[in-house]
Motif scaffolding. Structure first.
Motif, mmCIF file in Angstrom:
data_model
loop_
_atom_site.group_PDB
_atom_site.id
_atom_site.type_symbol
_atom_site.label_atom_id
_atom_site.label_comp_id
_atom_site.label_asym_id
_atom_site.label_seq_id
_atom_site.Cartn_x
_atom_site.Cartn_y
_atom_site.Cartn_z
ATOM 1 N N GLU A 236 0.804 -1.211 0.000
ATOM 2 C CA GLU A 236 0.000 0.000 0.000
ATOM 3 C C GLU A 236 0.846 1.275 0.000
ATOM 4 N N GLU A 237 2.160 1.135 0.225
ATOM 5 C CA GLU A 237 3.002 2.318 0.228
ATOM 6 C C GLU A 237 4.437 1.949 -0.111
ATOM 7 N N GLY A 238 5.195 2.961 -0.512
ATOM 8 C CA GLY A 238 6.597 2.760 -0.857
ATOM 9 C C GLY A 238 6.959 3.543 -2.103
ATOM 10 N N ILE A 239 8.266 3.774 -2.261
ATOM 11 C CA ILE A 239 8.786 4.489 -3.421
ATOM 12 C C ILE A 239 9.688 3.548 -4.202
ATOM 13 N N PHE A 240 9.465 3.483 -5.515
ATOM 14 C CA PHE A 240 10.192 2.529 -6.344
ATOM 15 C C PHE A 240 10.643 3.176 -7.647
ATOM 16 N N ASN A 241 11.921 3.037 -7.956
ATOM 17 C CA ASN A 241 12.443 3.439 -9.259
ATOM 18 C C ASN A 241 12.153 2.339 -10.270
ATOM 19 N N VAL A 242 11.757 2.742 -11.455
ATOM 20 C CA VAL A 242 11.364 1.792 -12.500
ATOM 21 C C VAL A 242 12.173 2.073 -13.757
ATOM 22 N N GLY A 243 12.656 1.048 -14.400
ATOM 23 C CA GLY A 243 13.398 1.226 -15.637
ATOM 24 C C GLY A 243 13.606 -0.103 -16.330
ATOM 25 N N SER A 244 14.405 -0.077 -17.361
ATOM 26 C CA SER A 244 14.652 -1.280 -18.154
ATOM 27 C C SER A 244 15.695 -2.190 -17.519
ATOM 28 N N GLY A 245 16.497 -1.631 -16.619
ATOM 29 C CA GLY A 245 17.623 -2.387 -16.075
ATOM 30 C C GLY A 245 18.814 -2.392 -17.011
ATOM 31 N N LYS A 246 18.690 -1.673 -18.127
ATOM 32 C CA LYS A 246 19.764 -1.600 -19.115
ATOM 33 C C LYS A 246 20.040 -0.136 -19.450
ATOM 34 N N LYS A 247 21.224 0.131 -19.951
ATOM 35 C CA LYS A 247 21.555 1.480 -20.407
ATOM 36 C C LYS A 247 21.916 1.422 -21.882
ATOM 37 N N ILE A 248 21.611 2.505 -22.578
ATOM 38 C CA ILE A 248 21.885 2.546 -24.006
ATOM 39 C C ILE A 248 22.116 4.000 -24.423
ATOM 40 N N LYS A 249 23.063 4.218 -25.329
ATOM 41 C CA LYS A 249 23.325 5.574 -25.814
ATOM 42 C C LYS A 249 22.270 5.975 -26.845
ATOM 43 N N LEU A 250 21.969 7.255 -26.873
ATOM 44 C CA LEU A 250 20.950 7.765 -27.782
ATOM 45 C C LEU A 250 21.306 7.483 -29.236
ATOM 46 N N ILE A 251 22.573 7.547 -29.582
ATOM 47 C CA ILE A 251 22.990 7.283 -30.954
ATOM 48 C C ILE A 251 22.720 5.832 -31.349
ATOM 49 N N GLU A 252 22.828 4.919 -30.385
ATOM 50 C CA GLU A 252 22.528 3.503 -30.644
ATOM 51 C C GLU A 252 21.053 3.296 -30.919
ATOM 52 N N ILE A 253 20.212 4.039 -30.220
ATOM 53 C CA ILE A 253 18.770 3.956 -30.449
ATOM 54 C C ILE A 253 18.447 4.408 -31.872
ATOM 55 N N ALA A 254 19.031 5.521 -32.280
ATOM 56 C CA ALA A 254 18.803 6.032 -33.638
ATOM 57 C C ALA A 254 19.255 5.028 -34.691
ATOM 58 N N GLU A 255 20.413 4.420 -34.466
ATOM 59 C CA GLU A 255 20.940 3.431 -35.410
ATOM 60 C C GLU A 255 20.000 2.242 -35.542
ATOM 61 N N LYS A 256 19.508 1.745 -34.420
ATOM 62 C CA LYS A 256 18.608 0.590 -34.430
ATOM 63 C C LYS A 256 17.309 0.916 -35.155
ATOM 64 N N ILE A 257 16.772 2.105 -34.924
ATOM 65 C CA ILE A 257 15.503 2.495 -35.542
ATOM 66 C C ILE A 257 15.636 2.585 -37.060
ATOM 67 N N VAL A 258 16.677 3.236 -37.537
ATOM 68 C CA VAL A 258 16.871 3.357 -38.982
ATOM 69 C C VAL A 258 17.063 1.986 -39.624
ATOM 70 N N LYS A 259 17.804 1.125 -38.956
ATOM 71 C CA LYS A 259 18.038 -0.216 -39.487
ATOM 72 C C LYS A 259 16.752 -1.029 -39.536
ATOM 73 N N LEU A 260 15.960 -0.985 -38.455
ATOM 74 C CA LEU A 260 14.720 -1.759 -38.399
ATOM 75 C C LEU A 260 13.668 -1.212 -39.356
ATOM 76 N N CYS A 261 13.643 0.111 -39.529
ATOM 77 C CA CYS A 261 12.676 0.709 -40.452
ATOM 78 C C CYS A 261 13.076 0.484 -41.911
ATOM 79 N N GLY A 262 14.385 0.389 -42.149
ATOM 80 C CA GLY A 262 14.855 0.267 -43.516
ATOM 81 C C GLY A 262 14.671 1.543 -44.302
ATOM 82 N N SER A 263 14.523 2.652 -43.589
ATOM 83 C CA SER A 263 14.338 3.955 -44.235
ATOM 84 C C SER A 263 14.728 5.043 -43.249
ATOM 85 N N GLY A 264 14.820 6.269 -43.766
ATOM 86 C CA GLY A 264 15.187 7.389 -42.921
ATOM 87 C C GLY A 264 16.683 7.450 -42.666
#
Length: 317
Positions: A236-264
């Motif tokens: 009923e109470e408490g404070i909790f941090n939530v996340g993926s448990g992983k870290k990733i650079k923003l440039i890596e995210i952009a690279e993955k998106i362009v590759k998966l989309c096959g465009s842009g």
């Protein structure tokens, strides 16, 4: 989700990105789900809308909140204003993130103190952090550098005050950036969402800070899974941090998106001057407390989550 059977669950700010995903999951349970939001038209068009009861009103309207909070078993507060700084509106942010929180707490105190309450906070509450403080634990000192972060921090402190003064309990979840498909077609206020939309339109997009910053991104269904686990638990109470448990650079995210989309395509660029004072830098959460408390862990890896999101937007536009 058997323990939620027959429960009356109110999702304030439920027409937003996370709220709609939560409502969809809860609509699969024989419980009564109420969505409270300012604009419900898009939300009422989703496939599961017939299983939801909608309340069109504003969290800053105390009478509407008091009426809605009364007799509910569970209340989830997802109400928030996330703005682009080009459209800076400090008073709207204050109304929703602070006055709205006070309205909910006062209404609970007056009409329904026994209801389970979950308040959704933000990683922005911590502001910029030092490398030695990564991953960020629940007890790290908060130094927000944006209005949104300041108001979320203040709203969290309201919960603490009402606990001390009136024994009004709250579960507080602090989220990093959440990504995934937007069920109502609106932007999800996620950098992932913006990158994907640009890439699918075969456009070039800029990656601020030359993409060097470390991010903590969590897929929306993993957030919903945790919220459901909390609703089913005795907590009923408490404070909790939530996340993926992983870290990733923003440039890596952009690279993955362009590759998966096959465009842009993308271009590493410096931070725009108007954003530089609000930039948060490297950040990721220590999620060990939430994992232990609720026997939960994020299931969706970044590649899988991006792929699901891209496929959704390909199909639904």
């Amino acid at each position: 989700m058997g323990s939620l059977k027959g429960k009356k669950i109110l999702i304030i700010g439920g027409t937003g990105f996370v709220g709609m995903h939560l409502a969809k999951r809860l609509s699969e349970v024989p419980c009564r789900v109420y969505i409270f939001g300012r604009s419900i038209d898009n939300a009422k068009r989703v496939e599961f809308a017939k299983k939801i009861e909608f309340i069109e009103s504003d969290v800053a309207d105390y009478k509407a909140i008091e009426k809605s909070v009364k007799n509910k078993d569970i209340i989830v507060n997802l109400a928030a204003v996330v703005q682009d700084y080009a459209e800076f509106n400090p008073y709207l942010d204050l109304e929703v993130n602070c006055k709205g929180q006070l309205n909910i707490l006062e209404a609970r105190k007056k009409t329904n103190p026994a209801a389970k309450y979950i308040f959704i906070g933000s990683r922005t509450q911590f502001g910029r952090v030092n490398e030695k403080d990564l991953p960020v634990s629940e007890d790290l000192c908060q130094r927000p550098i944006s209005l949104y972060g300041i108001h979320k921090h203040t709203a969290e402190n309201y919960c603490m005050l009402y606990k001390r003064a009136f024994n009004l309990k709250s579960v507080i979840l602090r989220l990093p950036q959440v990504y995934g498909p937007s069920l109502t077609g609106k932007n999800a206020h996620s950098i992932v969402d913006r990158f994907i939309r640009k890439a699918l339109e075969n456009e070039e997009f800029g990656v601020n800070g030359y993409g060097k910053d470390i991010k903590d991104l969590i897929y929306v269904e993993d957030v919903v899974g945790l919220i459901i686990s909390i609703l089913e638990s005795e907590t009923e109470e408490g404070i909790f941090n939530v996340g993926s448990g992983k870290k990733i650079k923003l440039i890596e995210i952009a690279e993955k998106i362009v590759k998966l989309c096959g465009s842009g395509s993308f271009k590493p660029v410096p931070f725009p001057k108007e954003l530089a004072n609000f930039e948060l830098g490297d950040f990721y959460f220590d999620i060990s407390k939430a994992k232990k408390a609720f026997n939960w862990s994020p299931k969706t890896k970044i590649h899988e989550g991006l792929k699901k999101t891209i496929e959704f937007y390909r199909k639904n536009g």
